[in-house]
Scaffold this active site. Structure first.
Site, mmCIF file in Angstrom:
data_model
loop_
_atom_site.group_PDB
_atom_site.id
_atom_site.type_symbol
_atom_site.label_atom_id
_atom_site.label_comp_id
_atom_site.label_asym_id
_atom_site.label_seq_id
_atom_site.Cartn_x
_atom_site.Cartn_y
_atom_site.Cartn_z
ATOM 1 N N ASP A 1 -8.688 -3.488 10.687
ATOM 2 C CA ASP A 1 -8.977 -2.438 9.704
ATOM 3 C C ASP A 1 -10.434 -2.484 9.266
ATOM 4 O O ASP A 1 -10.757 -2.885 8.143
ATOM 5 C CB ASP A 1 -8.030 -2.592 8.507
ATOM 6 C CG ASP A 1 -6.575 -2.439 8.932
ATOM 7 O OD1 ASP A 1 -6.324 -1.827 9.982
ATOM 8 O OD2 ASP A 1 -5.686 -2.935 8.218
ATOM 9 N N LYS B 1 -4.044 -3.923 16.579
ATOM 10 C CA LYS B 1 -3.544 -2.781 15.796
ATOM 11 C C LYS B 1 -4.723 -2.100 15.130
ATOM 12 O O LYS B 1 -5.542 -2.762 14.484
ATOM 13 C CB LYS B 1 -2.524 -3.270 14.757
ATOM 14 C CG LYS B 1 -1.812 -2.119 14.061
ATOM 15 C CD LYS B 1 -0.680 -2.595 13.173
ATOM 16 C CE LYS B 1 -1.169 -3.075 11.835
ATOM 17 N NZ LYS B 1 -1.889 -2.077 11.032
ATOM 18 N N THR B 2 -4.766 -0.784 15.301
ATOM 19 C CA THR B 2 -5.890 -0.026 14.739
ATOM 20 C C THR B 2 -5.401 1.001 13.737
ATOM 21 O O THR B 2 -4.229 1.408 13.752
ATOM 22 C CB THR B 2 -6.629 0.731 15.865
ATOM 23 O OG1 THR B 2 -5.655 1.474 16.624
ATOM 24 C CG2 THR B 2 -7.380 -0.211 16.778
ATOM 25 N N ASP C 1 -1.670 2.350 14.387
ATOM 26 C CA ASP C 1 -0.734 2.320 13.253
ATOM 27 C C ASP C 1 -0.800 3.630 12.467
ATOM 28 O O ASP C 1 -1.087 3.640 11.279
ATOM 29 C CB ASP C 1 -1.115 1.110 12.376
ATOM 30 C CG ASP C 1 -0.086 0.807 11.310
ATOM 31 O OD1 ASP C 1 0.982 1.436 11.322
ATOM 32 O OD2 ASP C 1 -0.373 -0.066 10.474
ATOM 33 N N LYS D 1 1.588 5.674 11.679
ATOM 34 C CA LYS D 1 2.794 5.916 10.862
ATOM 35 C C LYS D 1 3.136 7.399 10.809
ATOM 36 O O LYS D 1 3.131 8.034 9.752
ATOM 37 C CB LYS D 1 2.662 5.346 9.449
ATOM 38 C CG LYS D 1 2.516 3.824 9.435
ATOM 39 C CD LYS D 1 2.666 3.228 8.058
ATOM 40 C CE LYS D 1 2.523 1.721 8.050
ATOM 41 N NZ LYS D 1 1.159 1.238 8.353
ATOM 42 N N ASP E 1 6.290 13.176 10.247
ATOM 43 C CA ASP E 1 6.518 14.603 9.990
ATOM 44 C C ASP E 1 7.604 15.124 10.937
ATOM 45 O O ASP E 1 8.173 14.365 11.718
ATOM 46 C CB ASP E 1 5.193 15.360 10.179
ATOM 47 C CG ASP E 1 5.066 16.520 9.212
ATOM 48 O OD1 ASP E 1 6.069 17.248 9.046
ATOM 49 O OD2 ASP E 1 3.989 16.709 8.639
ATOM 50 N N GLN F 1 2.494 -6.961 -1.209
ATOM 51 C CA GLN F 1 3.432 -7.782 -1.982
ATOM 52 C C GLN F 1 2.736 -8.900 -2.747
ATOM 53 O O GLN F 1 1.776 -9.468 -2.262
ATOM 54 C CB GLN F 1 4.470 -8.434 -1.075
ATOM 55 C CG GLN F 1 5.526 -7.505 -0.576
ATOM 56 C CD GLN F 1 6.594 -7.177 -1.606
ATOM 57 O OE1 GLN F 1 6.354 -7.220 -2.808
ATOM 58 N NE2 GLN F 1 7.759 -6.798 -1.151
HETATM 59 O O1 S5P Z 1 4.795 -2.597 5.616
HETATM 60 C C1 S5P Z 1 3.683 -2.620 6.145
HETATM 61 C C2 S5P Z 1 3.474 -2.012 7.386
HETATM 62 C C3 S5P Z 1 2.218 -2.157 7.958
HETATM 63 S S1 S5P Z 1 2.052 -1.581 9.556
HETATM 64 N N1 S5P Z 1 2.668 -3.283 5.539
HETATM 65 C C4 S5P Z 1 1.421 -3.397 6.102
HETATM 66 O O2 S5P Z 1 0.554 -4.035 5.506
HETATM 67 N N2 S5P Z 1 1.182 -2.775 7.322
HETATM 68 C C5 S5P Z 1 -0.157 -2.829 7.957
HETATM 69 O O3 S5P Z 1 -0.454 -4.194 8.279
HETATM 70 C C6 S5P Z 1 -1.311 -2.338 7.070
HETATM 71 O O4 S5P Z 1 -1.580 -0.969 7.305
HETATM 72 C C7 S5P Z 1 -2.481 -3.205 7.518
HETATM 73 O O5 S5P Z 1 -3.108 -2.622 8.641
HETATM 74 C C8 S5P Z 1 -1.822 -4.496 7.993
HETATM 75 C C9 S5P Z 1 -1.847 -5.633 6.972
HETATM 76 O O6 S5P Z 1 -3.173 -5.987 6.645
HETATM 77 P P1 S5P Z 1 -3.506 -7.250 5.703
HETATM 78 O O7 S5P Z 1 -5.004 -7.190 5.541
HETATM 79 O O8 S5P Z 1 -2.804 -7.062 4.396
HETATM 80 O O9 S5P Z 1 -3.078 -8.484 6.485
#
Ligand code: S5P
Length: 478
Positions: A254, A276-277, A307, A309, A312, A426
């Site tokens: 990201d 994952k992008t 990613d 998501k 629609d 979380q």
């Molecule tokens: O429930 C989710 C689903 C996804 S795909 N929670 C998430 O955090 N993600 C993705 O996982 C989110 O868009 C981000 O690209 C990655 C988590 O990133 P981090 O920096 O919190 O590890």
């Protein structure tokens, strides 16, 4: 129990549309030509009363102090029994409330009291077992269950093996005989259902105490799951790649510029199975960026996972995925999609994927605080995936939402030594080890744990080693 009364009840149930013929996917993923939807009886109090009376009459002749219906259709039936017999009732929730008393079972009981469990239909017996297990943990004695329809898929035998005596009012064969006798169905339909019952007469249920079924994803190596994933080429390729490259790490790249993205991909490439992008975060996206990403993916042997998501209606999703600035279907092996719109979202993606080897990952549960992805929602995603195995490769989840070895579970919200962010990720991240061993992740998704590290390559290596060691530990557990 009077046979006439049972026949009349079956004919009434058929009249109000409880028995359906066609093609249905059961909770387990099994495709069935017949569906018995007893929920409708709540709109027909007299029929509900008869069903409850037939069930009561069928119960074993032992004293019961309490009655407990299996959610949801078992609840109104148990309520009728409770009223008619003046027998106190318990309610077992499907999931614990996150507020108030957090109780799983409502109602008064004392240790040692005997409880009768009531269920509308059994397939494997799994729902009855879950209810019994909860009640037994509270100190109740639960030996008997009454069921209105036994679909004859081995559920009664499964429960008997676990020490639960099941009595059913009706089974599928009898149901069909009554409907044929009264010309409600053709002999052809009857033959079709009988053939189905004869060829689907065993199921298994996973229990906390018994051995896990051998096919449980949790204990299988990635290689041994290849056959189960044969219908989905990307899931198949990913399982093979994880096994040969010895990595189950997905880095969430990201970052905001193409230069950073490509540099990161080159650094972490040797350690990952997936990159994952979120290409819509890039300030300077051009098709050249994805061309270079594809080259890096080949150089380091990882797959590309956008990613996006998608969430629609199918026709919009097909255009978003197949066209537009990002033309995602051109280059991303996998994309994420929400199950929210129903399976049109999968059909839309499939139509735009054309003949390319592509797949999608359904977001069954989210890691963010207050996410609306309830247990029922996750179960809906699993059912949807089971009917589109050629395109759904797995799930993003926070727990073991399925034990099906053909689906790959991916868990985000993973970091070593870190607690949450202030934007709702979380309250605490979990470690790679906890993600794999406790949450059932096959693949861990790590973003900032790697991207914000001083040395992303070294961080990726650490995450890879920890996650793969946890996977190795998991498959050797019994
Ligand atoms: O429930 C989710 C689903 C996804 S795909 N929670 C998430 O955090 N993600 C993705 O996982 C989110 O868009 C981000 O690209 C990655 C988590 O990133 P981090 O920096 O919190 O590890």
């Amino acid at each position: 129990m009077s046979e006439d009364r049972l026949e009349q009840c079956v004919l009434d149930l058929h009249r109000i549309g409880v028995v359906k013929f066609g093609s249905f996917t059961l909770k387990s993923g099994m495709q069935s030509p017949v569906y018995f939807d007893l929920r409708t009886i709540v709109s027909h109090p007299k029929i509900l009363e008869t069903v409850a009376e037939l069930l009561w009459a069928a119960r074993p002749d032992t004293r019961h102090d309490l009655v407990c219906g299996v959610a949801y259709t078992g609840l109104p039936i148990a309520t009728v029994m409770s009223l008619k017999q003046n027998l106190p009732m318990l309610i077992r929730r499907k999931e614990t409330k996150s507020y108030g008393t957090k109780k799983l079972v409502e109602g008064e009981y004392r240790e040692g009291q005997r409880c009768l469990v009531v269920e509308d239909v059994i397939v494997s017996g799994g729902s009855v077992y879950e209810t019994v297990e909860t009640l037994v943990q509270l100190g109740l004695e639960v030996k008997d269950a009454v069921v209105f329809l036994d679909r004859q898929h081995g559920g009664a035998a499964n429960l008997t093996a676990l020490g639960i005596n099941v009595v059913s009012v009706l089974d599928m064969t009898k149901l069909m005989s009554i409907l044929v006798k009264h010309d409600r169905i053709t002999p052809e339909t009857d033959a079709l259902v009988r053939e189905f019952v004869a060829t689907h007469n065993t199921t298994t249920i996973a229990t906390k105490t018994s051995d896990k079924p051998a096919s449980d994803q949790k204990h299988l190596t990635f290689e041994s799951r290849l056959a189960a994933a044969a219908a989905q080429p990307v899931a198949h390729a990913l399982l093979a790649l994880m096994a040969s490259k010895k990595t189950n790490l997905c880095v969430a790249a990201d970052v905001t510029t193409s230069r950073e993205l490509l540099s990161l991909a080159d650094q972490v490439g040797p350690h990952i199975c997936l990159l994952k992008t979120h290409v819509d975060i890039l300030e300077d996206f051009t098709p050249d960026t994805v061309d270079k990403l594809k080259t890096l993916a080949e150089k380091h042997n990882f797959l590309l996972f956008e990613d996006r998501k998608f969430g629609d209606i199918g026709s919009t999703v097909a255009r978003q995925y197949g066209g537009g600035l990002y033309a995602t279907a051109e280059w991303a092996h996998l994309v994420t999609a929400h199950g929210l719109p129903g399976d049109g979202v999968i059909k839309g993606l499939m139509s735009a994927a054309g003949g390319r080897l592509r797949g999608c990952i359904l977001v069954a549960q989210m890691s963010s605080e207050g996410a609306l992805t309830s247990q029922g929602y996750a179960e809906g995603c699993i059912r949807m995936a089971a009917s589109h195995r050629s395109f759904v490769a797995g799930f993003v989840s926070q727990s073991r939402v399925t034990s099906d070895p053909g689906f790959i579970l991916m868990t985000p919200g993973v970091q070593i030594n870190k607690t949450g962010d202030d934007l709702g990720q979380q309250a605490s991240y979990v470690s790679p080890r906890a993600a794999v061993l406790e949450r059932g992740a096959d693949v861990i998704i790590v973003g900032r744990g790697v991207t914000k590290a001083e040395d992303p390559a070294a961080a990726a290596q650490t995450y890879k080693e920890e996650a793969y060691a946890a996977y190795t530990e998991r498959i050797t557990q019994t």
